[in-house]
Design an enzyme around this catalytic site. Structure first.
Site, short mmCIF file in Angstrom:
data_model
loop_
_atom_site.label_atom_id
_atom_site.label_comp_id
_atom_site.label_asym_id
_atom_site.label_seq_id
_atom_site.Cartn_x
_atom_site.Cartn_y
_atom_site.Cartn_z
N TYR A 142 53.04 -26.31 -56.98
CA TYR A 142 52.57 -27.51 -57.10
C TYR A 142 53.09 -28.93 -56.70
O TYR A 142 52.60 -29.70 -56.42
CB TYR A 142 53.04 -27.64 -58.59
CG TYR A 142 51.81 -26.23 -59.61
CD1 TYR A 142 51.68 -25.13 -58.43
CD2 TYR A 142 51.99 -26.26 -61.37
CE1 TYR A 142 50.58 -24.12 -59.54
CE2 TYR A 142 51.27 -25.40 -61.72
CZ TYR A 142 51.19 -23.98 -60.98
OH TYR A 142 50.74 -22.55 -61.59
N LYS A 191 60.72 -13.60 -58.83
CA LYS A 191 60.35 -13.00 -57.53
C LYS A 191 61.96 -12.40 -57.10
O LYS A 191 61.10 -13.00 -55.32
CB LYS A 191 59.16 -13.49 -57.86
CG LYS A 191 58.53 -11.95 -56.91
CD LYS A 191 57.70 -11.20 -57.45
CE LYS A 191 57.15 -10.44 -56.12
NZ LYS A 191 56.78 -8.82 -57.55
N ASP A 223 56.29 -10.46 -62.28
CA ASP A 223 55.54 -9.46 -62.34
C ASP A 223 55.73 -8.09 -63.35
O ASP A 223 55.45 -7.78 -64.35
CB ASP A 223 54.84 -8.97 -61.11
CG ASP A 223 56.18 -7.83 -60.39
OD1 ASP A 223 57.32 -8.53 -60.44
OD2 ASP A 223 55.98 -6.92 -59.53
N ASP A 247 53.24 -21.25 -65.71
CA ASP A 247 52.26 -22.13 -66.20
C ASP A 247 51.48 -20.91 -66.14
O ASP A 247 50.73 -20.47 -67.67
CB ASP A 247 51.27 -22.64 -64.29
CG ASP A 247 49.96 -23.39 -64.94
OD1 ASP A 247 49.98 -23.09 -65.95
OD2 ASP A 247 49.75 -24.18 -63.77
N ASP A 251 50.78 -18.93 -71.03
CA ASP A 251 49.53 -19.19 -70.70
C ASP A 251 49.09 -17.66 -72.06
O ASP A 251 48.29 -17.49 -72.53
CB ASP A 251 48.29 -19.44 -70.37
CG ASP A 251 47.55 -20.80 -69.86
OD1 ASP A 251 48.52 -21.71 -71.44
OD2 ASP A 251 46.52 -20.99 -69.65
#
Ligand code: NAD
Length: 363
Positions: A142, A191, A223, A247, A251
């Site tokens: 980001y 990852k 994942d 992020d 959620d």
């Protein structure tokens, strides 16, 4: 103990929910002999109206010089026509940057009394959901360079993900320290089968593990973690991960617990001074009606006591009071099930008063 708290009521339901958290803190002070000195800070739409800026230098200074900041929420339709860097939410970004907070910590906890609100199967919820996601907040993809170009044939874009060892180490430490204050299990999510940033992440986490022998470190690919959060959330205590993965996972985690009005959060940096706020926004649709759920803000105050002030018992006391009030059948409208037999609907102020009344010293 005496602690200075910068209090940002903000906009919409912000003032209502913060007032209830302050009621609770006042009573905790009385029960445990602490003094919480509160300083009002203007931020968001109300600050734009009063001072022409979503967060003035003077207000930011009050926050930085405090022992911690308690925030309601900011924003609303009234200020949506303003350019992005003049909007209420810009105050929040400036506050995070000014305080130097680089970690966002969000608990995902299901209260047994509200288990029906979870979209997960009862057999999964019954095993318990009580974990925290520690997310790196100011690095990674980001904050890397973003670009879009056209080579004449086709448009292409790139976004750079970059982390250095120091950035990983400081968030890793927050993960280990948080686990130390809980069930001492830390799951590092990355990852590493694909990304170099993740391989560096994993190396740093394993190096740090040597300094925290009391905490059990495990690794999980992002994942798989997304699957495990819905399949077997009971396995997690603390998850630590980079910005974008955090992020998305945070959620997902907040959804499985049911109501947005119940979830607190903290943002921490290198000092004990943290920023504590519920995860929801200013809910202009219900502002001024005395129907907002103040529990997310009250639990944010409990997090402040636990993580910034080392007041473990006092934080437990607040969480036990919330448990007691839910056991007593009291619900704000957002957590009231259809029918709601045997339950009693209460407003924001009554919910705050009930939680205050249920505060009891157990030691
Ligand atoms: P929101 O979280 O304010 O509201 C979403 C829905 O949840 C609404 O129906 C609302 O009534 C309900 N809700 C939220 N909190 C509740 C509570 N405590 N009790 C009961 N119901 C609750 O999100 P939104 O509507 O997308 O945003 C409203 C404003 O808040 C916008 O201006 C947005 O930019 C701002 N916002 C601020 C923050 C912050 O201050 N940290 C975070 C998110 C959004």
């Amino acid at each position: 103990m005496e602690k200075n708290i910068a209090v940002i009521r903000g906009d919409g339901i912000g003032p209502e929910i913060v007032d209830e958290a302050l009621k609770v803190l006042d009573k905790i002070g009385e029960l445990y002999g602490h003094k919480f000195v509160c300083t009002d800070v203007d931020m968001g739409g109300c600050s734009i109206d009063k001072w022409g800026s979503p967060l003035t230098e003077e207000m930011l200074k009050k926050c930085v010089e405090s022992d911690s900041v308690l925030l309601g929420a900011v924003g609303g339709d009234k200020w949506n026509h303003l350019p992005v860097d003049k909007r209420p939410e810009k105050g929040l970004l400036n506050l995070r940057a000014g305080m130097g907070v680089y970690s966002n910590n969000r608990p995902a906890k299901i209260w047994s009394q509200l288990a029906d609100a979870s979209p997960l199967k009862k057999s999964i919820v019954d095993k318990g959901i009580d974990f925290i996601i520690v997310r790196e907040l100011i690095g990674g993809i980001y904050f890397g360079e973003h670009s879009t170009a056209d080579d004449g044939n086709i448009k292409f874009s790139e976004d750079i993900m970059r982390y250095n060892e120091n950035e990983i180490e400081r968030i890793g430490r927050i993960g280990f320290e948080t686990a130390r204050k809980r069930r001492k299990q830390l799951c590092s999510v990355e990852k590493s089968n694909v990304l170099d940033c993740s391989r560096l992440w994993k190396n740093v986490m394993h190096r740090l593990a040597g300094e925290y022998p009391d905490v059990k470190l495990t690794d999980m690919l992002v994942d798989n973690c997304a699957m495990q959060i819905v399949k077997n959330p009971a396995q997690f205590d603390v998850i630590v991960t980079e910005n974008m993965f955090g992020d998305i996972l945070s959620d997902e985690a907040s959804m499985i617990t049911g109501s947005i009005g119940m979830i607190p959060s903290s943002s921490l940096g290198n000092t004990q001074c943290g920023l504590y706020e519920p995860i929801h926004g200013s809910a202009p649709d219900i502002a001024g009606k005395d129907i907002a759920n103040p529990i997310g803000t009250i639990l944010s105050a409990a997090m402040m006591l636990r993580y910034s002030f080392d007041m473990e018992k006092e934080a437990d006391c607040i969480e036990n009071a919330v448990d007691g009030v839910l056991d007593g059948g009291y619900r704000t409208s957002d957590i009231m099930p259809d029918g709601g037999e045997g339950l009693k609907q209460v407003g924001c102020s009554e919910m705050g008063s009930l939680i205050t009344k249920y505060l009891k010293r157990n030691d």
